[in-house]
Motif scaffolding. Structure first.
Motif, PDB file in Angstrom:
ATOM      1  N   ALA B 127      39.846  -0.045  14.003  1.00  0.00           N
ATOM      2  CA  ALA B 127      41.243   0.198  14.323  1.00  0.00           C
ATOM      3  C   ALA B 127      41.985  -1.115  14.546  1.00  0.00           C
ATOM      4  CB  ALA B 127      41.337   1.080  15.552  1.00  0.00           C
ATOM      5  N   ARG B 128      41.290  -2.083  15.145  1.00  0.00           N
ATOM      6  CA  ARG B 128      41.982  -3.326  15.458  1.00  0.00           C
ATOM      7  C   ARG B 128      42.321  -4.084  14.187  1.00  0.00           C
ATOM      8  NH1 ARG B 128      39.176  -7.027  19.715  1.00  0.00           N
ATOM      9  NH2 ARG B 128      39.377  -5.157  20.946  1.00  0.00           N
ATOM     10  N   GLN B 129      41.393  -4.008  13.205  1.00  0.00           N
ATOM     11  CA  GLN B 129      41.640  -4.715  11.961  1.00  0.00           C
ATOM     12  C   GLN B 129      42.909  -4.225  11.297  1.00  0.00           C
ATOM     13  OE1 GLN B 129      38.043  -4.310   9.754  1.00  0.00           O
ATOM     14  NE2 GLN B 129      37.075  -6.029  10.808  1.00  0.00           N
ATOM     15  N   SER B 130      43.138  -2.945  11.319  1.00  0.00           N
ATOM     16  CA  SER B 130      44.317  -2.417  10.652  1.00  0.00           C
ATOM     17  C   SER B 130      45.561  -2.595  11.522  1.00  0.00           C
ATOM     18  CB  SER B 130      44.133  -0.938  10.338  1.00  0.00           C
ATOM     19  OG  SER B 130      44.152  -0.221  11.549  1.00  0.00           O
ATOM     20  N   GLY B 131      45.383  -3.182  12.682  1.00  0.00           N
ATOM     21  CA  GLY B 131      46.529  -3.444  13.530  1.00  0.00           C
ATOM     22  C   GLY B 131      46.969  -2.241  14.329  1.00  0.00           C
ATOM     23  N   LEU B 132      46.315  -1.118  14.111  1.00  0.00           N
ATOM     24  CA  LEU B 132      46.707   0.104  14.818  1.00  0.00           C
ATOM     25  C   LEU B 132      45.456   0.726  15.413  1.00  0.00           C
ATOM     26  CD1 LEU B 132      49.200   2.083  12.581  1.00  0.00           C
ATOM     27  CD2 LEU B 132      49.490   1.562  14.997  1.00  0.00           C
ATOM     28  N   ARG B 133      45.597   1.326  16.561  1.00  0.00           N
ATOM     29  CA  ARG B 133      44.457   2.004  17.150  1.00  0.00           C
ATOM     30  C   ARG B 133      44.519   3.487  16.834  1.00  0.00           C
ATOM     31  NH1 ARG B 133      42.142  -0.893  21.575  1.00  0.00           N
ATOM     32  NH2 ARG B 133      42.927  -3.002  21.458  1.00  0.00           N
ATOM     33  N   ARG B 134      43.371   4.089  16.989  1.00  0.00           N
ATOM     34  CA  ARG B 134      43.328   5.545  16.840  1.00  0.00           C
ATOM     35  C   ARG B 134      44.154   6.162  17.953  1.00  0.00           C
ATOM     36  NH1 ARG B 134      40.150   9.488  19.176  1.00  0.00           N
ATOM     37  NH2 ARG B 134      39.652  11.268  17.869  1.00  0.00           N
ATOM     38  N   GLY B 135      44.900   7.192  17.623  1.00  0.00           N
ATOM     39  CA  GLY B 135      45.710   7.856  18.642  1.00  0.00           C
ATOM     40  C   GLY B 135      44.830   8.443  19.722  1.00  0.00           C
ATOM     41  N   ALA B 136      45.342   8.484  20.941  1.00  0.00           N
ATOM     42  CA  ALA B 136      44.552   9.003  22.060  1.00  0.00           C
ATOM     43  C   ALA B 136      44.378  10.513  21.927  1.00  0.00           C
ATOM     44  CB  ALA B 136      45.258   8.681  23.371  1.00  0.00           C
ATOM     45  N   ASP B 137      43.273  10.999  22.488  1.00  0.00           N
ATOM     46  CA  ASP B 137      43.071  12.441  22.552  1.00  0.00           C
ATOM     47  C   ASP B 137      43.984  13.017  23.624  1.00  0.00           C
ATOM     48  OD1 ASP B 137      41.137  12.213  20.667  1.00  0.00           O
ATOM     49  OD2 ASP B 137      39.460  12.223  22.089  1.00  0.00           O
ATOM     50  N   ILE B 138      44.439  14.226  23.399  1.00  0.00           N
ATOM     51  CA  ILE B 138      45.219  14.912  24.428  1.00  0.00           C
ATOM     52  C   ILE B 138      44.309  15.977  25.048  1.00  0.00           C
ATOM     53  CG2 ILE B 138      47.192  16.417  24.876  1.00  0.00           C
ATOM     54  CD1 ILE B 138      48.648  15.074  22.608  1.00  0.00           C
ATOM     55  N   ARG B 139      44.277  15.992  26.364  1.00  0.00           N
ATOM     56  CA  ARG B 139      43.442  16.966  27.059  1.00  0.00           C
ATOM     57  C   ARG B 139      44.318  18.018  27.715  1.00  0.00           C
ATOM     58  NH1 ARG B 139      38.697  14.286  26.858  1.00  0.00           N
ATOM     59  NH2 ARG B 139      39.399  12.267  26.143  1.00  0.00           N
ATOM     60  N   ALA B 140      43.880  19.241  27.658  1.00  0.00           N
ATOM     61  CA  ALA B 140      44.659  20.304  28.286  1.00  0.00           C
ATOM     62  C   ALA B 140      43.700  21.363  28.805  1.00  0.00           C
ATOM     63  CB  ALA B 140      45.614  20.920  27.276  1.00  0.00           C
ATOM     64  N   THR B 141      44.121  22.061  29.827  1.00  0.00           N
ATOM     65  CA  THR B 141      43.340  23.187  30.336  1.00  0.00           C
ATOM     66  C   THR B 141      43.983  24.461  29.822  1.00  0.00           C
ATOM     67  OG1 THR B 141      42.832  21.958  32.313  1.00  0.00           O
ATOM     68  CG2 THR B 141      42.491  24.317  32.407  1.00  0.00           C
ATOM     69  N   LEU B 142      43.155  25.353  29.347  1.00  0.00           N
ATOM     70  CA  LEU B 142      43.668  26.592  28.788  1.00  0.00           C
ATOM     71  C   LEU B 142      43.107  27.766  29.587  1.00  0.00           C
ATOM     72  CD1 LEU B 142      45.296  27.703  26.382  1.00  0.00           C
ATOM     73  CD2 LEU B 142      43.159  27.810  25.103  1.00  0.00           C
ATOM     74  N   ARG B 143      43.973  28.401  30.382  1.00  0.00           N
ATOM     75  CA  ARG B 143      43.509  29.571  31.141  1.00  0.00           C
ATOM     76  C   ARG B 143      43.592  30.793  30.241  1.00  0.00           C
ATOM     77  NH1 ARG B 143      42.739  29.109  36.637  1.00  0.00           N
ATOM     78  NH2 ARG B 143      42.775  31.345  36.962  1.00  0.00           N
ATOM     79  N   VAL B 144      42.480  31.507  30.198  1.00  0.00           N
ATOM     80  CA  VAL B 144      42.391  32.642  29.286  1.00  0.00           C
ATOM     81  C   VAL B 144      41.936  33.849  30.091  1.00  0.00           C
ATOM     82  CG1 VAL B 144      41.256  33.503  27.221  1.00  0.00           C
ATOM     83  CG2 VAL B 144      41.720  31.077  27.435  1.00  0.00           C
ATOM     84  N   SER B 145      42.544  35.014  29.835  1.00  0.00           N
ATOM     85  CA  SER B 145      42.113  36.216  30.553  1.00  0.00           C
ATOM     86  C   SER B 145      40.704  36.590  30.099  1.00  0.00           C
ATOM     87  CB  SER B 145      43.078  37.368  30.291  1.00  0.00           C
ATOM     88  OG  SER B 145      42.853  37.880  28.994  1.00  0.00           O
ATOM     89  N   PHE B 146      40.022  37.336  30.925  1.00  0.00           N
ATOM     90  CA  PHE B 146      38.655  37.754  30.623  1.00  0.00           C
ATOM     91  C   PHE B 146      38.594  38.465  29.273  1.00  0.00           C
ATOM     92  CE2 PHE B 146      35.043  40.573  30.756  1.00  0.00           C
ATOM     93  CZ  PHE B 146      34.074  39.831  31.393  1.00  0.00           C
ATOM     94  N   LEU B 147      39.543  39.364  29.043  1.00  0.00           N
ATOM     95  CA  LEU B 147      39.504  40.166  27.814  1.00  0.00           C
ATOM     96  C   LEU B 147      39.805  39.307  26.587  1.00  0.00           C
ATOM     97  CD1 LEU B 147      41.131  43.516  28.972  1.00  0.00           C
ATOM     98  CD2 LEU B 147      38.716  43.003  28.563  1.00  0.00           C
ATOM     99  N   ASP B 148      40.750  38.382  26.718  1.00  0.00           N
ATOM    100  CA  ASP B 148      41.029  37.495  25.582  1.00  0.00           C
ATOM    101  C   ASP B 148      39.808  36.641  25.255  1.00  0.00           C
ATOM    102  OD1 ASP B 148      43.528  38.413  25.167  1.00  0.00           O
ATOM    103  OD2 ASP B 148      44.586  36.724  26.086  1.00  0.00           O
ATOM    104  N   ALA B 149      39.126  36.188  26.293  1.00  0.00           N
ATOM    105  CA  ALA B 149      37.936  35.365  26.068  1.00  0.00           C
ATOM    106  C   ALA B 149      36.851  36.183  25.384  1.00  0.00           C
ATOM    107  CB  ALA B 149      37.424  34.801  27.392  1.00  0.00           C
ATOM    108  N   ALA B 150      36.702  37.446  25.800  1.00  0.00           N
ATOM    109  CA  ALA B 150      35.646  38.282  25.244  1.00  0.00           C
ATOM    110  C   ALA B 150      35.966  38.685  23.804  1.00  0.00           C
ATOM    111  CB  ALA B 150      35.460  39.530  26.112  1.00  0.00           C
ATOM    112  N   ARG B 151      37.248  39.013  23.559  1.00  0.00           N
ATOM    113  CA  ARG B 151      37.605  39.576  22.255  1.00  0.00           C
ATOM    114  C   ARG B 151      38.129  38.527  21.289  1.00  0.00           C
ATOM    115  NH1 ARG B 151      40.534  44.679  24.927  1.00  0.00           N
ATOM    116  NH2 ARG B 151      42.171  43.151  25.289  1.00  0.00           N
TER     117      ARG B 151
END
Lengths: 108, 303
Positions: B127-151
């Motif tokens: 990344a440094r050679q090309s003068g640009l770095r890899r974009g950072a990862d974005i982290r997020a928490t995803l709350r999911v209902s029990f039924l959505d997780a199951a189905r």
């Protein structure tokens, strides 16, 4: 594979409930076994040793544990990465190794 | 085990040469073949050899001096697994990689360890050679209902930078799973990834054990004694289930294939008594003589 009970027995005064709590908090990443129990590897047993050291011997508080563990885990992440890098360097021709070492020295 | 220094009769700060000389002298003196009529010679010679083996190896000698190993060369470590550092730096130690460093669900050994190193190197060189770095990862928490997780479900997730992305939640996803959407992180030489940690909310009635779904089902006294057909909720809607006559508290019924990914639903019957006075029932019970008069507590008084 080692059971939770066997692992607890290696540390006198360590309650199974405490360890179950550690698993819940993901300080200890044990694998669930059928029947609601847990199976541990030697790695997990060593992790319990670390947690016992931190919680009991060094009396790190509940609130501080996530910070301490996160820093420790990051340290070992870095050391593993460094090991990998050194192993890769080891396989390079002597000229390359010398060049890398010289460059590293310059970076100081 | 005797102290190896005293076995060889040398000082702790003796040089390697001193140790070698002392060993030669004692070994000659106590060699079993030169002492055929001294049975203790063999033990003595072994002790001398062991002491020399330990002290002639600089690394071993250093470890003995620091108290890390005992005179037999054995590790002086707590019984069992040893120190964390001995494990944490081995490849398998990556199971305990920090959450901050990446994907906590990738607990399988090997595999991503290399990917880790590649990312490390790519960041350091590519990344440094090309003068640009890899974009950072974005982290997020995803709350999911029990039924959505199951189905399984599809969710629209808003990102901090204002974009909205569609996330497919696979059926049967477990708490703590990380969903990775490649290229949906921050922009860069190559864009980073979006990492969504799934948090499954508990359900009021359903509980999950592996791929099985467990449910406590209240039934009336009549339904438990006489048997009945009752409606039971499942992940995919109500089904009719036959409660067999004389079902006791804790009777389990298994609904095949009604769990997650070929798992089953396990229904545990919970008979309940009427919640208000039932004079007719009480009158009947007073006048009732059971045909099978067993004592349900038989044997409990014995030791």
């Amino acid at each position: 594979m080692i059971t939770l009970e066997d692992a607890c027995a290696r540390h006198p005064g360590l309650a199974r409930e405490e360890v179950a709590l550690w698993i819940e908090q993901r300080w200890l990443r044990a694998e669930a076994a059928p029947g609601g129990s847990w199976v541990l590897t030697e790695l997990d047993v060593a992790r319990i040793g670390l947690l016992v050291e931190l919680r009991m011997t060094l009396e790190v508080s509940d609130e501080l544990m996530p910070l301490v563990l996160s820093l420790l885990d990051q340290l070992y992440d870095a050391r593993r990465a460094l090991r990998g890098l050194l192993a890769a360097l080891e396989e390079q021709p002597p000229a390359v190794r010398a060049a890398v070492l010289a460059a590293a020295k310059r970076q100081g | 085990m005797e102290d190896p220094y005293s076995v060889l009769g040398v000082q702790r700060e003796a040089s390697a040469e001193d140790i070698r000389k002392a060993y030669r002298k004692l070994a000659k003196q106590w060699h079993p073949d030169t002492n055929p009529d001294k049975p203790e010679a063999e033990e003595r010679f072994k002790a001398i050899s062991a002491a020399h083996a330990l002290l002639s190896d600089d690394e071993q000698r250093g470890r003995f001096d620091r108290g890390e190993i005992d005179a037999s060369g054995g590790e002086r470590a707590p019984a069992g697994a040893g120190f964390w550092r001995d494990h944490a730096e081995a490849p398998g130690g990556a199971r305990y990689r920090s959450y901050a460093a990446g994907n906590p669900s990738a607990t399988a050994e090997g595999g991503f360890e290399e990917a880790d190193l590649e990312a490390f190197l790519a960041r350091a060189f590519g990344a440094r050679q090309s003068g640009l770095r890899r974009g950072a990862d974005i982290r997020a928490t995803l709350r999911v209902s029990f039924l959505d997780a199951a189905r399984g479900a599809v969710r629209e997730v808003g990102l901090p930078d204002g974009r909205t992305v569609q996330l497919t939640i696979p059926a049967g996803v477990e708490d703590g799973t990380v969903l990775r959407l490649a290229g949906q992180g921050q922009q860069g030489a190559t864009p980073g990834d979006l990492l969504a940690v799934v948090e499954v909310e508990p359900h009021r009635h359903f509980r999950r054990r592996g791929n099985d779904i467990h449910l406590d089902l209240p039934v009336t006294l009549q339904e438990a004694v006489l048997g009945a057909k009752v409606e039971v909720p499942t992940l995919t809607g109500n089904v009719t289930v036959t409660v067999p006559p004389r079902s006791e508290e804790g009777t389990r019924l298994r609904l095949r294939g009604r769990g997650i990914a070929g798992g089953h639903q396990v229904v545990t019957l919970r008979p309940i008594l009427p919640d208000a006075e039932e004079p007719e029932l009480e009158a009947f019970l007073r006048g009732w003589t059971p045909r099978h008069q067993g004592n349900p507590r038989a044997g409990m008084a014995e030791r």
